[in-house]
Write a protein that holds these residues in place. Sequence first.
Motif, PDB file in Angstrom:
ATOM      1  N   GLN A   1      -7.553   0.061  -5.301  1.00  0.00           N
ATOM      2  CA  GLN A   1      -7.328   1.512  -5.232  1.00  0.00           C
ATOM      3  C   GLN A   1      -5.885   1.850  -4.876  1.00  0.00           C
ATOM      4  N   HIS A   2      -5.157   0.888  -4.315  1.00  0.00           N
ATOM      5  CA  HIS A   2      -3.757   1.113  -3.927  1.00  0.00           C
ATOM      6  C   HIS A   2      -2.776   0.580  -4.975  1.00  0.00           C
ATOM      7  N   GLY A   3      -3.282   0.189  -6.134  1.00  0.00           N
ATOM      8  CA  GLY A   3      -2.396  -0.297  -7.191  1.00  0.00           C
ATOM      9  C   GLY A   3      -1.954  -1.734  -7.009  1.00  0.00           C
TER      10      GLY A   3
ATOM     11  N   ILE B   1       0.840  -1.207   0.000  1.00  0.00           N
ATOM     12  CA  ILE B   1       0.000   0.000   0.000  1.00  0.00           C
ATOM     13  C   ILE B   1       0.870   1.252   0.000  1.00  0.00           C
ATOM     14  N   GLU B   2       1.929   1.229   0.796  1.00  0.00           N
ATOM     15  CA  GLU B   2       2.832   2.388   0.853  1.00  0.00           C
ATOM     16  C   GLU B   2       3.473   2.649  -0.500  1.00  0.00           C
ATOM     17  N   ASN B   3       3.861   1.568  -1.185  1.00  0.00           N
ATOM     18  CA  ASN B   3       4.518   1.702  -2.489  1.00  0.00           C
ATOM     19  C   ASN B   3       3.538   1.824  -3.653  1.00  0.00           C
ATOM     20  N   ARG B   4       2.240   1.670  -3.344  1.00  0.00           N
ATOM     21  CA  ARG B   4       1.194   1.690  -4.353  1.00  0.00           C
ATOM     22  C   ARG B   4       1.482   0.693  -5.476  1.00  0.00           C
ATOM     23  N   TYR B   5       1.951  -0.478  -5.060  1.00  0.00           N
ATOM     24  CA  TYR B   5       2.252  -1.539  -6.015  1.00  0.00           C
ATOM     25  C   TYR B   5       2.263  -2.882  -5.285  1.00  0.00           C
TER      26      TYR B   5
END
Length: 246
Positions: free
Chosen positions: A176-178, A131-135
Amino acid sequence: MGQLENRTAIVTGASQGIGRAIALAFGREGANVVATARTTAAIEAVVAQVEEAGAAGLAVTADLSVERDIQRIADETTTKFGGVDILVNNAAIIHPPIDLVDLDADLWRRVMDVNLTAAALLTKFALPSMIENRYGKIINISSIGGRKGGKGRTAYRVTKAALISLTESVAAEVKQHGIDVNCICPGGVDTEGFREAFGSEGREENPKLMLPEEIAALAVFLASDMSSAVTGTAVDAFGTTNPLFG
């Protein structure tokens, strides 16, 4: 450059069969591979092959029925590689054929813990860095047995069906977080677990069985950026064991 260059992947049940094939395929594609299983020597051998391919590896001996071991996998991955980009929940117990009326409650709980609860918990531990890295790419290994019930395999098939629902539910929460979450449902694959569970000689006895590497190739695709259009999906990889073919 490989499709998974500079990505870090955790693969559970990586000492043999489909998990081993996925770990090695990921290594050939340039991923940092964290291989987990209960047998230290076996996963160290897998990591050695990953490193021979030019990638980095980490062997983590763990019992997935023990929550602190699951947490340790996440912790050791973060310590060495800074987080996780790809998670493959592959480890599973295939119990011998036994009707529910004769199924021991302790065996039921262990199958649930290893096949299902561990996948949920490891996903929970992996998600914050994703989630932090959006990947992120999460791949759950279900089974053709997760698509339909069957005599004598109740606990196993229940967990594999639940993995499909877990896949869909988590995919809805994290897109939504990639992060993409998918599931592979292999048909018959010539693995050590299959041979033991079914008393089979594998492809020597049944040439329709797939090789673990065929499932690994699909896992590489789902772990790569090429699969960005695919999430919340259970992919039936039945090969020639597809019931359509009789």
